[in-house]
Design an enzyme around this catalytic site. Sequence first.
Site, PDB file in Angstrom:
ATOM      1  N   ASP A  77       2.019  44.072 -89.421  1.00  0.00           N
ATOM      2  CA  ASP A  77       3.957  44.209 -88.628  1.00  0.00           C
ATOM      3  C   ASP A  77       4.416  44.959 -89.473  1.00  0.00           C
ATOM      4  OD1 ASP A  77       3.384  41.806 -91.083  1.00  0.00           O
ATOM      5  OD2 ASP A  77       5.713  41.481 -90.254  1.00  0.00           O
ATOM      6  N   GLU A 142       4.294  39.386 -91.916  1.00  0.00           N
ATOM      7  CA  GLU A 142       4.274  39.428 -93.820  1.00  0.00           C
ATOM      8  C   GLU A 142       5.850  39.474 -94.154  1.00  0.00           C
ATOM      9  OE1 GLU A 142       4.439  41.272 -97.313  1.00  0.00           O
ATOM     10  OE2 GLU A 142       4.580  42.319 -96.161  1.00  0.00           O
TER      11      GLU A 142
HETATM   12 ZN    ZN Z   1       3.985  45.902 -96.393  1.00  0.00          ZN
END
Ligand code: ZN
Length: 389
Positions: A77, A142
């Site tokens: 991501d 994340e």
């Molecule tokens: Zn990162």
Amino acid sequence: MAIAKIDTLELAQQLIRCPSVTPLEAGALDLLQAALSDLGFTCHRLPFAEEDSPEVDNLYARLGSSGPNLCYAGHTDVVPVGDPADWSVDPFAGEVRDGILYGRGAVDMKGSIAAFVGAVSGFLAEGGQPRGSISLLITGDEEDVAINGTRKVLRWLSERDETLDCCLVGEPTSNESLADMVKIGRRGSLNAQLTVYGTQGHTAYPQLADNPVHHLARMLDALASEPLDEGNAHFPPSGLQITSVDVGNPVTNVIPAKATAQFNVRFNDIHSSASVEAWLRKRLDSNIDGSRGARYEMTIRVSGESFLCPPGPWSGLISAAVASVTGRPPELGTTGGTSDARFIKDHCAVAELGLLNATAHKVDEHVSLADLDQLTAIYRAVLEGYQAQ
Ligand SMILES: [Zn+2]
């Protein structure tokens, strides 16, 4: 089965072309899964969801079934691009100009993932035999709240009695030149909101009031004038920064009833969030005069605890791999924000090494093709060093 080498640059470009802004998968994990399956990895897709957070997809891929298990951890991501018009290229085109690859995720951290997959494919294509297993733990969660990502994949692994023996996180850790820093820990971070309640009154009759701004000023001075600690061999001193003081009083003749402030504490491994809170409350308690009823409330939000994986065989192997490619060993550091290493450190030795962080999260994020090649060579040297152990 003949293994076809995967080109780091091509894979990085393909990954950048998937607009996988958290929580969207956008084809990035599909692409990786296909590439890793071709290399012989067994792949598991692990979508997780929770109330009040969007479902996020994850990928765990493993080559081999015996131990030890060397894991590479990363995220596909990316953060949003902001206004695309501010970019000099299409942020999701994966364009190369003058030896530089541009795009959202180029350094944070699709370039690193491509480099690791490129390194594994080269290692296998040239007859390398992994000692035990090689695995990849790739999350799509994340950059945002990190609720349905690495933490849950690790729990899934534990439930299957599957262990990691060492982990390399590919976050962008390099400062001035590629691989000048390997991270072996991170500082913790917490945010506090402090409200002091006094007694409202006329500025001409202060004896009938109790000014919360005066209390707050003394309390903040007590927090900011003395360091929490002096740091240690691996960490700088813990630091407190007051980020806002708010009273919101529009008039000049009224002593306000309350005053608020907020501050951030970045703390090393001498402290935990609990010991920081105790430190704060002790100073606040002894610097407020409650004889006329003044009191305070403090709420604390912990972003992450500090941790350190002390230098050992794993960070030593990575340092040697870096030195064999760049000619100089990296600094072992703990600077910067938080990362998923904070979850992984509870499972195995973890160290972080990736591309230059200078353009991460910025407009025109980019990586030089030379750095992509060199990081691929370093990751390859890690695999070879591990095999030779
Ligand atoms: Zn990162």
